[in-house]
Each structure stands twice: as structure tokens, then as C-alpha cells.
Design a protein around this motif. Structure first.
Motif, PDB file in Angstrom:
ATOM      1  N   PRO A 610       0.777  -1.331   0.077  1.00 54.20           N
ATOM      2  CA  PRO A 610      -0.086  -0.120  -0.142  1.00 54.20           C
ATOM      3  C   PRO A 610       0.645   1.370   0.022  1.00 54.20           C
ATOM      4  O   PRO A 610       2.072   1.276   0.666  1.00 54.20           O
ATOM      5  CB  PRO A 610      -0.745  -0.284   1.369  1.00 54.20           C
ATOM      6  N   LEU A 611       0.462   2.216  -0.779  1.00 57.35           N
ATOM      7  CA  LEU A 611       1.071   3.555  -0.691  1.00 57.35           C
ATOM      8  C   LEU A 611       1.110   4.138   0.809  1.00 57.35           C
ATOM      9  O   LEU A 611       0.026   4.197   1.611  1.00 57.35           O
ATOM     10  CB  LEU A 611       0.384   4.596  -1.650  1.00 57.35           C
ATOM     11  N   PRO A 612       2.217   4.919   1.210  1.00 56.35           N
ATOM     12  CA  PRO A 612       2.219   5.490   2.331  1.00 56.35           C
ATOM     13  C   PRO A 612       1.272   6.732   2.360  1.00 56.35           C
ATOM     14  O   PRO A 612       1.170   7.054   1.488  1.00 56.35           O
ATOM     15  CB  PRO A 612       3.708   5.832   2.407  1.00 56.35           C
ATOM     16  N   ALA A 613       1.057   7.083   3.535  1.00 61.81           N
ATOM     17  CA  ALA A 613       0.045   8.300   3.853  1.00 61.81           C
ATOM     18  C   ALA A 613       0.628   9.625   2.880  1.00 61.81           C
ATOM     19  O   ALA A 613       0.012  10.221   2.757  1.00 61.81           O
ATOM     20  CB  ALA A 613      -0.311   8.603   5.058  1.00 61.81           C
ATOM     21  N   GLU A 614       1.855   9.333   3.461  1.00 62.31           N
ATOM     22  CA  GLU A 614       2.535  10.847   2.746  1.00 62.31           C
ATOM     23  C   GLU A 614       2.609  11.151   1.202  1.00 62.31           C
ATOM     24  O   GLU A 614       2.266  11.918   0.742  1.00 62.31           O
ATOM     25  CB  GLU A 614       4.027  10.898   3.300  1.00 62.31           C
ATOM     26  N   ARG A 615       2.767   9.691   0.665  1.00 66.67           N
ATOM     27  CA  ARG A 615       2.817   9.648  -0.989  1.00 66.67           C
ATOM     28  C   ARG A 615       1.482   9.959  -1.345  1.00 66.67           C
ATOM     29  O   ARG A 615       1.019  10.817  -2.207  1.00 66.67           O
ATOM     30  CB  ARG A 615       3.030   8.182  -1.318  1.00 66.67           C
ATOM     31  N   ARG A 616       0.343   9.259  -0.594  1.00 69.75           N
ATOM     32  CA  ARG A 616      -0.983   9.704  -0.764  1.00 69.75           C
ATOM     33  C   ARG A 616      -1.591  11.151  -0.770  1.00 69.75           C
ATOM     34  O   ARG A 616      -2.375  11.774  -1.716  1.00 69.75           O
ATOM     35  CB  ARG A 616      -1.988   8.863  -0.217  1.00 69.75           C
ATOM     36  N   ARG A 617      -0.980  11.513   0.406  1.00 66.89           N
ATOM     37  CA  ARG A 617      -1.124  13.187   0.452  1.00 66.89           C
ATOM     38  C   ARG A 617      -0.687  13.930  -0.743  1.00 66.89           C
ATOM     39  O   ARG A 617      -1.190  14.985  -1.295  1.00 66.89           O
ATOM     40  CB  ARG A 617      -0.803  13.860   1.804  1.00 66.89           C
ATOM     41  N   LEU A 618       0.371  13.577  -1.141  1.00 72.20           N
ATOM     42  CA  LEU A 618       1.237  14.161  -2.240  1.00 72.20           C
ATOM     43  C   LEU A 618       0.587  14.303  -3.441  1.00 72.20           C
ATOM     44  O   LEU A 618       0.217  15.085  -4.391  1.00 72.20           O
ATOM     45  CB  LEU A 618       2.762  13.812  -2.431  1.00 72.20           C
ATOM     46  N   LEU A 619       0.041  12.770  -3.811  1.00 71.64           N
ATOM     47  CA  LEU A 619      -0.664  12.785  -4.869  1.00 71.64           C
ATOM     48  C   LEU A 619      -2.134  13.621  -5.056  1.00 71.64           C
ATOM     49  O   LEU A 619      -2.289  14.117  -5.981  1.00 71.64           O
ATOM     50  CB  LEU A 619      -1.048  11.314  -5.010  1.00 71.64           C
ATOM     51  N   ALA A 620      -2.644  13.612  -3.705  1.00 73.02           N
ATOM     52  CA  ALA A 620      -3.842  14.500  -3.749  1.00 73.02           C
ATOM     53  C   ALA A 620      -3.649  16.178  -4.305  1.00 73.02           C
ATOM     54  O   ALA A 620      -4.318  16.485  -4.591  1.00 73.02           O
ATOM     55  CB  ALA A 620      -4.458  14.228  -2.257  1.00 73.02           C
ATOM     56  N   ALA A 621      -2.384  16.298  -3.490  1.00 70.19           N
ATOM     57  CA  ALA A 621      -1.946  17.624  -3.645  1.00 70.19           C
ATOM     58  C   ALA A 621      -1.914  18.059  -4.826  1.00 70.19           C
ATOM     59  O   ALA A 621      -2.096  19.284  -5.644  1.00 70.19           O
ATOM     60  CB  ALA A 621      -0.679  18.064  -2.685  1.00 70.19           C
ATOM     61  N   LEU A 622      -1.165  17.190  -5.725  1.00 73.63           N
ATOM     62  CA  LEU A 622      -0.816  17.231  -7.134  1.00 73.63           C
ATOM     63  C   LEU A 622      -1.925  17.108  -8.204  1.00 73.63           C
ATOM     64  O   LEU A 622      -2.091  17.803  -8.955  1.00 73.63           O
ATOM     65  CB  LEU A 622       0.467  16.504  -7.424  1.00 73.63           C
ATOM     66  N   GLY A 623      -2.895  16.607  -7.439  1.00 76.45           N
ATOM     67  CA  GLY A 623      -4.221  16.235  -8.239  1.00 76.45           C
ATOM     68  C   GLY A 623      -5.069  17.612  -8.381  1.00 76.45           C
ATOM     69  O   GLY A 623      -5.700  17.617  -9.521  1.00 76.45           O
ATOM     70  N   GLN A 624      -5.016  18.180  -7.521  1.00 77.79           N
ATOM     71  CA  GLN A 624      -5.810  19.566  -7.450  1.00 77.79           C
ATOM     72  C   GLN A 624      -5.479  20.442  -8.782  1.00 77.79           C
ATOM     73  O   GLN A 624      -6.166  20.849  -9.701  1.00 77.79           O
ATOM     74  CB  GLN A 624      -5.878  20.348  -6.348  1.00 77.79           C
ATOM     75  N   PRO A 625      -4.177  20.707  -9.058  1.00 75.10           N
ATOM     76  CA  PRO A 625      -3.712  21.596 -10.213  1.00 75.10           C
ATOM     77  C   PRO A 625      -4.396  20.831 -11.399  1.00 75.10           C
ATOM     78  O   PRO A 625      -4.427  21.633 -12.342  1.00 75.10           O
ATOM     79  CB  PRO A 625      -2.323  21.958  -9.935  1.00 75.10           C
ATOM     80  N   LEU A 626      -4.049  19.531 -11.476  1.00 72.29           N
ATOM     81  CA  LEU A 626      -4.327  18.669 -12.679  1.00 72.29           C
ATOM     82  C   LEU A 626      -5.818  18.910 -13.152  1.00 72.29           C
ATOM     83  O   LEU A 626      -6.145  19.072 -14.137  1.00 72.29           O
ATOM     84  CB  LEU A 626      -3.801  17.277 -12.624  1.00 72.29           C
ATOM     85  N   ALA A 627      -6.652  18.875 -11.887  1.00 73.61           N
ATOM     86  CA  ALA A 627      -8.063  18.783 -12.168  1.00 73.61           C
ATOM     87  C   ALA A 627      -8.568  20.267 -12.857  1.00 73.61           C
ATOM     88  O   ALA A 627      -9.117  20.365 -13.653  1.00 73.61           O
ATOM     89  CB  ALA A 627      -8.862  18.555 -10.949  1.00 73.61           C
ATOM     90  N   GLN A 628      -7.947  21.186 -12.037  1.00 75.64           N
ATOM     91  CA  GLN A 628      -8.175  22.755 -12.549  1.00 75.64           C
ATOM     92  C   GLN A 628      -7.480  22.789 -14.044  1.00 75.64           C
ATOM     93  O   GLN A 628      -8.411  23.480 -14.778  1.00 75.64           O
ATOM     94  CB  GLN A 628      -7.505  23.528 -11.716  1.00 75.64           C
ATOM     95  N   ALA A 629      -6.599  22.253 -14.319  1.00 77.15           N
ATOM     96  CA  ALA A 629      -6.125  22.435 -15.710  1.00 77.15           C
ATOM     97  C   ALA A 629      -6.969  21.731 -16.804  1.00 77.15           C
ATOM     98  O   ALA A 629      -7.117  22.258 -17.639  1.00 77.15           O
ATOM     99  CB  ALA A 629      -4.635  21.957 -15.866  1.00 77.15           C
ATOM    100  N   MET A 630      -7.379  20.604 -16.404  1.00 73.33           N
ATOM    101  CA  MET A 630      -8.246  19.826 -17.260  1.00 73.33           C
ATOM    102  C   MET A 630      -9.532  20.337 -17.522  1.00 73.33           C
ATOM    103  O   MET A 630     -10.196  20.639 -18.655  1.00 73.33           O
ATOM    104  CB  MET A 630      -8.469  18.349 -16.886  1.00 73.33           C
ATOM    105  N   ALA A 631     -10.078  21.233 -16.322  1.00 75.68           N
ATOM    106  CA  ALA A 631     -11.407  21.694 -16.383  1.00 75.68           C
ATOM    107  C   ALA A 631     -11.137  23.109 -17.338  1.00 75.68           C
ATOM    108  O   ALA A 631     -12.009  23.423 -18.123  1.00 75.68           O
ATOM    109  CB  ALA A 631     -11.714  22.057 -14.910  1.00 75.68           C
ATOM    110  N   ARG A 632      -9.901  23.599 -17.278  1.00 68.97           N
ATOM    111  CA  ARG A 632      -9.640  24.694 -17.925  1.00 68.97           C
ATOM    112  C   ARG A 632      -9.675  24.432 -19.447  1.00 68.97           C
ATOM    113  O   ARG A 632     -10.063  25.133 -20.285  1.00 68.97           O
ATOM    114  CB  ARG A 632      -8.127  25.534 -17.462  1.00 68.97           C
ATOM    115  N   ALA A 633      -9.106  23.253 -19.652  1.00 67.76           N
ATOM    116  CA  ALA A 633      -8.703  22.714 -21.114  1.00 67.76           C
ATOM    117  C   ALA A 633     -10.101  22.485 -21.725  1.00 67.76           C
ATOM    118  O   ALA A 633     -10.540  22.723 -22.744  1.00 67.76           O
ATOM    119  CB  ALA A 633      -7.859  21.793 -21.343  1.00 67.76           C
ATOM    120  N   GLN A 634     -11.048  21.899 -20.848  1.00 62.47           N
ATOM    121  CA  GLN A 634     -12.283  21.437 -21.294  1.00 62.47           C
ATOM    122  C   GLN A 634     -13.431  22.758 -21.612  1.00 62.47           C
ATOM    123  O   GLN A 634     -13.948  22.542 -22.529  1.00 62.47           O
ATOM    124  CB  GLN A 634     -12.991  20.504 -20.179  1.00 62.47           C
ATOM    125  N   LEU A 635     -13.206  23.411 -20.792  1.00 67.34           N
ATOM    126  CA  LEU A 635     -13.944  24.786 -21.115  1.00 67.34           C
ATOM    127  C   LEU A 635     -13.214  25.505 -22.386  1.00 67.34           C
ATOM    128  O   LEU A 635     -13.993  26.149 -23.254  1.00 67.34           O
ATOM    129  CB  LEU A 635     -13.661  25.642 -19.983  1.00 67.34           C
TER     130      LEU A 635
END
Length: 882
Positions: A610-635
């Protein structure tokens, strides 16, 4: 500068024994205009009297390119059959049999058909150059061998046709043909590069704005590197050192275990600083094992894949060779790994980094500690690490006891306690609080047993010694606690800095991503640097079908698919390490916008833990700008689709309005004449019946012209207009056009000025005639009854002109540039709100397909307008004498 370098620079500019010169027209992608620029340069050479020949030119049906090719002598292609297929290639032997001074060879990276002398076209070019023939050629930057992997990473397309970089490096001249990505995409959509169906597929697969921008940067970097090399050579010829205009990164490697890590770090540094970079290995002549050779070769291959240059030097001193090479290449940064930590180098300061700092002047030297492992320890390694930390505490206490015993004869008892405090502090800084407390306890016992009277006993005889021991234990505990706390804070700061750096790096990359696929590529590139995990990005269509958009292309098991479904529906993480369907190998994180998940980020550890909690938190933090960028690209995609829909509706409305008016008018007149003939029949006098029939015929011809204009406009828009050129006399074109419009021109005073001696035109006669008909009909429509209409033809050395002048209302100056737009009808002037708005647009398209243009001027006696068709002249054919 050494005399040898200056001599090499002077020799580089000397003629190469009758070898021809090579000029390369370099572009970022197909459609930027390389072939057009090459033909334009060839036309200029032809006008100067240069003997040239087009060996092979690929026009791809582009009208502008075909028009520019007209008039250039061409070498017939060699035709042959291969497995029942008719193939054509450049006739190399035909060119060599009668060699011209200059040959045009398009698409340098082209692979020749089986059975040709050479497998690659660039090899044909080398033979032409060796024969003393100058060559103009074209190539795209993605065909360079050294950039193949980088182009694949950018576009996702593996380019199969490549040529060695030295072919481009040995070119005498490189001309960068540049076109902004937006303009190239417009050309694609207009069908000027491919037919519309191919254009749409090309835009979806390869010609995205992000890919074109990246390829454009590669092309500019390649051209800049050539300019940089030329500048360096010019300075060497003068015996001077060239200034560091651009800079370069050099990374020195050895065949150790961390060579590849050093190369990857250099690649990231070069990318951040936008520098070209080279990997340098200095061979001192020492023996190397097979393992060292394999590691060195692997690091060099990795450098080539990452876009670096590989250089091998032979010298006795590594430091001197690196500094000298840095001066020759005008490098601004030198990166090396830290030398092995040997006692001799620590004492004498003779490591590589120290020697480089002593030798390098004005050169930035960076040292990477390649021996330290920056990866977090795995759970398997944590228990042995703790044993080592507690063992260090025991050894530190023993060492402190021995040192204190050695100095006990010279120091007083209170000072001896400082030795033990130093040991506790050392353990706390190196490990954690537990080992520090153990060291403090052992030091307390050793201090009491060895130094507090009575010695060699834990008994304390004096009361003041009890207070000393208690203070010692308190200070040792506080010191260890503070040191371990500082160490934890330092580690936390490092983790925070690492996360912040990752976020900044991701944000920087996302700023250049303009569409959805570019955002997904950035995500894969960001997470692909993590060697301990696999990453994939999933999306689900409206039909419920899952699609792997980027990353690992693997079939998902039922359990994995169920976890992905749950994560998509509930907009929450699921899978490995969570409370929802944890039995799979993938951890799913939804990247969501305002209306729900946009894509699923899947992460699978390679060791199936299983992924360590620190790695999951980092992935969640990196996922936010990715989601925003994809929403911007979709718009952005939705806005672009809305804009195209609006333009399509506007064009459709204009077309329907124009067609409904201009097609109904002749149909109404024809229907009225036919109804009269059917109703009255023989009662109508023969002269009136003939007049009605002629009117019906005229209106039918008018309707036919309208329909022909629509068809021609469709052919022009889709690139289907083919030029069947032939030599024709201008007087024949004028006579045929006037004959076709005889009923239309009858109410006017027609004047023609056509000289007897005019050069022949090499054109598609029917198209030029149609263009002239459109101009004449436009002038006749707005001329007053019994008004003057003049048709004139004149020529000079470069072009021939058809001019049509009238006495109509004229065209205002501010509207003359717009009258050639489709469906444009002005409120006044020659367009007058009448007509389909296609005649002059078609006229410009037909003339432009021949390399000509249409201009607007003033009319007769200060009234009306004059429209002039400008057509280029070609070398006249040799006429046979009767």
C-alpha cells in the motif's frame, strides 16, 4: 586558444575539393511553408540565370506550391514497379548524366522505394554534393535522429523516417521556415495542408497546439545551435574566444553506480535553465571492468534518449580536460558527482570538485552528492535501521567513556561530563530521540561508575555528586530531545520543500498545456519520474466504456474495474490502501471539476505494498492543479466549439440568403416565359416567342453561372481545384469571355485594347476565362445603360494583366480589401447588395492558384472601378518554324 583549434576553424571554411553546397530549409512541422520557401528561392535563382532543375518536389496538391513550381525545369521521375505497384522516385542517374548547377530535392528524410540505389534520400543528396552539384532541400525537425525520443515524448508518435544529425551539421546554410501554431492550424482547417478529412485527423493526432509549440521550440533550438557553432568558428578563425551568448551545461560522468542518476539530474537542470547539455566522459587510459563499461554505456544511451550530446575525451587529468572542453564549448555550468569519500582526499583536498574549483575561472561548478540515497526507507529496512541507530548509541557511549578516561588525568570532574554530552548530542543529530536517551542513560552510568567516587561502583559517597549526576542526566535528556526535535523539523521542512517543488514544477508545465491531451501528458511526465509506482489515467465515456487516456496500457481486472466505477460514481478515492475494495493493485483518485470527475488517476506500487500516507497526500495535492488544468482545457474546447458553431451558422445563413435570392430571380423569369408560351402558344407572334425563348436561355445561362460559382468555391475550399496548364494566347481568353457574355454586355459601349504582340500564358485556360467572366459580369451588372466598359491587356517582363474598367458607382477605398471575401455585399459600390458575393472571391482564388493576384483601382473618367488580374509570366516556349 590553441593553434590547432584556429587551424580547424580556418579549414572548415575552405572549399571542399569541388563538393557542392547544401542549403536546408528547416521547419517545425508539415505545412509551415518549407517547400514554398525553397521554390521561391529557386525562382529567384532562375531569374538570375542559374542552371537549376527540380529533382523531386512534393506539392501534396497545394495550389500555392504548384503555382510556385510552374516554370522551373523539372527532372522526370524514375518509374518502376514493385510487387505490382507503380512507384516513382527521383532519377539520380538522369541528373548526374546532365548535371545542373543547382538541384531541388524535397523531403530529405524520405525513405526510397525498394530497388533504389540508396535506401535514404539524404544518401542521394550526398552523391549529388560529391558530384559538385549544389542542393536545396527541406526537412522537419522531428526527423533528426537525436531528437527522435524527445519528439515521441512530446507528440506520442514514433517518427520512422530519420536522418543522422551530422547531415544537418555539415550543411552550408540552414534557413528556418517558421509559422506560428495558430496560423498552421488555420491552414489545416482551411484544407491548405491536407484535405479536410485528413486535416481533422491530423489535428486530433499530431497537430495539437501544444505539440506544434514544442516542435517549434525544437526547431528554433536546432537553428540556434547552428548559429552558435558558426559564431564559435568565426571567432576561432580570428584567434579569439567567442563570447558565451547562450551557454551550455556539461556533466562529467564515470562508470559508477550513480552515473544514470547524474544524467537524469543534468537533464532536469538543463530543462529548467533552457540550456543545451552534453555528457562528457574522460578516458584516462585506466583499465575498466565489464560492469563499469556497461554502466557507462547505459548512462550515455540514457543521455542520448533525453536529448543530450555524448562526448568522450582522452586525457591524463580529468579536471583539466573538463575545464578545457568547457572553454571550447563556451559552457556556463559544469556538473559533476561527488568524489568517493576517502580519507586521503579529505585530508589533502584532492577531490575532483576541489580541482575543478581551482582550475575553472568564470565557470559555475555544481557538485551532486550521488552517494546519498534520497528515497524514503521502505518498511523492510526500518527495523535494521533502528538497530543500527541504537548500536550507534552504545558505541558513542563507549567511545565517550574511553575519551573521558584518557583525559581524566588532565581535566577536572565537571569538565569530563562535557565529553558525554557531546556524544549524546551526536547521537541525537544522527538518529532520533530513543537512541539519544539510551546514550544519555549509558553515559550517566558510565560517568557514575568510572569517575564519581568511589570509582568502579554505582555508589555515590558525596551529596554534591548526586546533584551533579542529576544535572548531567537532565542536560543529556534536554540536549538529546532538542537535537532530535530539530532533526524532525529539518526532515519535515525537506518534505514540505519537496512537495512545494513538485507543485511548482507541475504548475509550470501546466501553464504551457492548452488542451486536454497536453494536460494528460504533463501528468504522465510528472508521475513517470517516480520509479517505484506505475501510473495511468482513465476516463469513462457516456456509453460507460472505460478508456486509458495516458500512462500504463493494461487491461483491468474485474476488481480493479469495480473500484474505478465506485470512485467515479462517488467522487472519492478507492482501491489499494483504502476501505473501499482494497483487494486490488491500484489506488484510484478522481480528479474532479464542478460537474464531477474529469479523469481517474490510478497509482500502482511496483512492490504491491500500500502507498504510504505521505505519498497519498502528495498525490492528492498534485491532483488539484491537474483537475483545474483539465477543467480549463475542457472549457477552452467548449468555447472553441461554440465559436466554430457560430461561424458555421453565420456562413450557412449568408449562403442561404444569397442563394435563395440569386437563384430565385432567374427561375422566376424562366417560369414566367414558360407559362406565357404554354398559355398562349401559337397566339404569340414568332418574334415574341423567339424573344421569350432567348430570355429563358439567357436566364438559364445566368443560373448556370451561379451554380458554377458555387461549385468552384467548393472546389477551392476543399483543395480540389487542379491546374491543367497549357500555353494559351491572352487574346483567345478575352475573345471567349466576351462571346460568353455577349447578351449581358449588349447594352454597354464595349471597348477592347488588346495588343497584337503579347506573350503566351502558361495557365489553366478555362479557369482564367472564368475569372475574367466573373469580373466582366460584375462590371456589367453595375454599369449604367450605354455606359462605357473597357477591357485592356498589357504585359511587362514579369507579368501579364487583364484590366476591366467601368463607369459604375465605384468601390470606396475602405472597402476594397473586403470585396474579395465570400458572401460580402456592401451597401454601396460595385457589390451593391446584389449577387451571391462569390464571383470576386472565386476570381481571386483562381488567379491565386496560378501565383497571381487581383487588384482594385479607379474606373473610367473618375467614375467606377478597375479590376486587374495579374498573372506571372513564364519563360516562353520554343515555337517551331513553319
Amino acid at each position: 586558444m590553441s593553434d590547432a583549434l584556429r587551424a580547424d576553424a580556418l579549414l572548415a571554411d575552405m572549399p571542399h575539393g569541388g563538393r557542392g553546397s547544401l542549403k536546408v530549409f528547416l521547419g517545425a512541422a508539415p505545412g509551415v511553408g518549407k517547400t514554398y520557401a525553397m521554390l521561391q528561392a529557386a525562382q529567384a535563382q532562375l531569374r538570375q540565370g542559374v542552371d537549376l532543375r527540380a529533382g523531386v518536389v512534393e506539392t501534396h496538391g497545394r495550389a500555392e506550391t504548384e503555382a510556385m513550381l510552374a516554370g522551373l525545369p523539372q527532372q522526370p521521375l524514375r518509374r518502376f514497379e514493385y510487387r505490382g505497384m507503380a512507384l516513382t522516385e527521383m532519377d539520380l542517374d538522369g541528373i548526374l548524366a546532365h548535371p545542373p548547377r543547382l538541384v531541388l530535392v524535397d523531403e530529405l528524410a524520405h525513405t526510397n522505394a525498394p530497388g533504389s540505389r540508396h535506401s535514404k534520400r539524404w544518401q542521394d543528396v550526398e552523391e549529388l554534393l560529391d558530384a559538385g552539384i549544389d542542393v536545396y532541400t527541406t526537412v522537419n525537425v522531428q526527423h533528426l535522429e537525436a531528437l527522435n525520443d524527445q519528439v515521441r515524448d512530446i507528440t506520442g508518435v514514433q517518427v520512422r523516417e530519420t536522418l543522422p544529425d551530422w547531415v544537418l551539421q555539415e550543411a552550408d546554410e540552414i534557413l528556418l521556415v517558421d509559422l506560428p501554431p495558430r496560423e498552421l492550424l488555420e491552414r489545416l482547417r482551411e484544407g491548405k495542408v491536407y484535405v479536410p478529412e485528413q486535416a481533422r485527423a491530423a489535428i486530433d493526432a499530431f497537430f495539437s497546439q501544444t505539440n506544434l509549440t514544442a516542435l517549434r521550440e525544437l526547431a528554433m533550438q536546432t537553428a540556434a545551435a547552428r548559429v552558435d557553432a558558426d559564431l564559435n568558428r568565426r571567432y576561432r578563425q580570428r584567434g579569439l574566444e567567442a563570447p558565451a551568448v547562450r551557454g551550455r551545461l556539461l556533466v562529467g560522468i564515470d562508470g559508477d553506480h550513480q552515473a544514470e542518476r547524474l544524467v537524469r539530474h543534468a537533464s532536469r537542470v538543463a530543462e529548467r535553465r533552457h540550456l543545451p547539455w552534453s555528457v562528457v566522459y574522460v578516458d584516462t587510459g585506466g583499465a575498466r571492468s565489464e560492469e563499469v563499461r556497461a554502466r557507462l554505456q547505459g548512462a550515455q544511451q540514457l543521455a542520448e534518449r533525453l536529448g543530450g550530446e555524448v562526448v568522450t575525451l582522452r586525457a591524463e587529468s580529468v579536471a583539466k580536460a573538463l575545464v578545457q572542453h568547457a572553454d571550447e564549448r563556451r559552457a556556463s555550468l559544469l556538473l559533476v558527482g561527488r568524489s568517493r569519500r576517502r580519507l586521503r582526499r579529505r585530508l589533502l583536498g584532492r577531490g575532483l570538485a576541489e580541482r575543478l574549483l581551482n582550475l575553472a575561472e568564470g565557470l559555475e561548478v555544481s557538485v551532486l552528492d550521488t552517494e546519498a540515497d534520497r528515497r524514503p526507507p521502505s518498511p523492510r529496512a526500518s527495523y535494521p535501521s533502528r538497530i543500527l541507530d541504537y548500536g550507534l548509541a552504545v558505541l558513542a557511549a563507549l567511545a565517550a567513556s574511553g575519551l573521558a578516561w584518557a583525559v581524566s588525568h588532565t581535566l577536572e570532574l565537571p569538565n569530563i561530563s562535557l565529553v558525554f554530552l557531546a556524544a549524546v548530542l551526536l547521537v541525537a543529530v544522527r538518529s532520533s530521540l530513543g537512541p539519544a536517551l539510551l546514550c544519555a542513560g549509558l553515559s550517566f552510568l558510565a560517568y557514575d561508575f568510572l569517575f564519581i567516587p568511589p570509582t568502579f561502583s554505582l555508589t555515590i559517597a558525596r551529596q554534591e555528586d548526586v546533584l551533579t549526576l542529576l544535572f548531567f542526566l537532565l542536560m543529556a535528556g534536554l540536549t538529546g530531545n532538542l537535537a532530535s526535535r530539530q532533526r524532525r523539523q529539518l526532515n519535515a521542512l525537506r518534505d514540505t520543500q519537496s512537495e512545494t517543488t513538485a507543485l511548482l514544477d507541475l504548475s509550470r508545465k501546466l501553464t504551457a498545456a492548452t488542451d486536454r491531451q497536453a494536460v494528460l501528458n504533463v501528468a504522465v511526465q510528472q508521475f513517470g519520474a517516480w520509479s517505484d509506482v506505475e501510473v495511468c489515467l482513465l476516463s469513462r465515456g457516456r456509453d460507460g466504456v472505460w478508456k486509458v487516456e495516458a500512462g500504463a496500457q493494461r487491461l483491468l481486472a474485474d476488481q480493479e474495474r469495480a473500484a474505478a466505477e465506485w470512485s467515479w460514481q462517488h467522487d472519492q478515492p478507492a482501491g489499494l490502501g483504502t476501505d473501499t475494495l482494497p483487494g486490488g493493485r491500484w489506488w484510484w483518485l478522481p480528479l474532479s471539476g464542478e460537474e464531477g470527475p474529469l479523469v481517474l488517476l490510478g497509482v500502482s506500487p511496483r512492490d504491491e505494498t500500500p502507498l504510504p500516507a505521505e505519498r497519498r497526500r502528495l498525490l492528492a495535492a498534485l491532483g488539484q492543479p491537474l483537475a483545474q488544468a483539465m477543467a480549463r482545457a475542457q472549457l477552452a474546447e467548449e468555447l472553441e466549439a461554440a465559436r466554430l458553431h457560430g461561424e458555421t451558422e453565420q456562413l450557412r445563413s449568408a449562403l442561404l440568403a444569397s442563394v435563395s435570392h440569386d437563384l430565385r430571380t432567374p427561375l422566376t423569369a424562366m417560369r414566367g416565359s414558360i407559362d406565357s408560351l404554354l398559355a398562349l402558344g401559337e397566339a404569340i407572334p414568332m418574334a415574341d416567342r423567339r424573344e421569350l425563348l432567348e430570355g429563358t436561355r439567357d436566364e438559364a445561362e445566368r443560373l448556370d453561372r451561379y451554380i458554377q460559382n458555387l461549385l468552384d468555391m467548393t472546389r477551392l475550399g476543399h483543395g480540389g481545384l487542379k491546374l491543367a496548364r497549357d500555353w494559351v494566347a491572352p487574346v483567345d481568353i478575352v475573345a471567349s469571355a466576351l462571346q460568353r457574355l455577349r447578351p449581358v454586355l449588349a447594352p454597354l459601349q464595349l471597348e477592347t485594347r488588346v495588343p497584337e504582340q503579347l506573350p503566351l500564358l502558361y495557365v489553366h485556360a478555362a479557369l482564367i476565362e472564368q475569372a475574367l467572366v466573373n469580373v466582366l459580369e460584375n462590371a456589367a451588372r453595375f454599369s449604367p445603360t450605354q455606359g462605357r466598359l473597357r477591357v485592356a491587356v498589357d504585359a511587362d517582363e514579369a507579368e501579364l494583366r487583364f484590366s476591366v474598367s467601368d463607369q459604375g458607382p465605384g468601390i470606396p477605398q475602405d472597402e476594397r480589401d473586403r470585396i474579395f471575401d465570400m458572401f460580402y455585399t456592401a451597401a454601396r459600390g460595385d457589390r451593391g447588395g446584389q449577387g451571391t458575393g462569390l464571383g470576386l472571391a472565386i476570381c481571386q482564388g483562381m488567379v491565386g492558384a496560378h501565383g497571381g493576384r487581383v487588384s482594385v483601382g479607379d474606373g473610367l473618367d473618375g467614375r467606377g472601378a478597375t479590376l486587374t488580374l495579374h498573372l506571372p509570366l513564364h519563360p516562353q516556349p520554343q515555337l517551331e518554324e513553319e
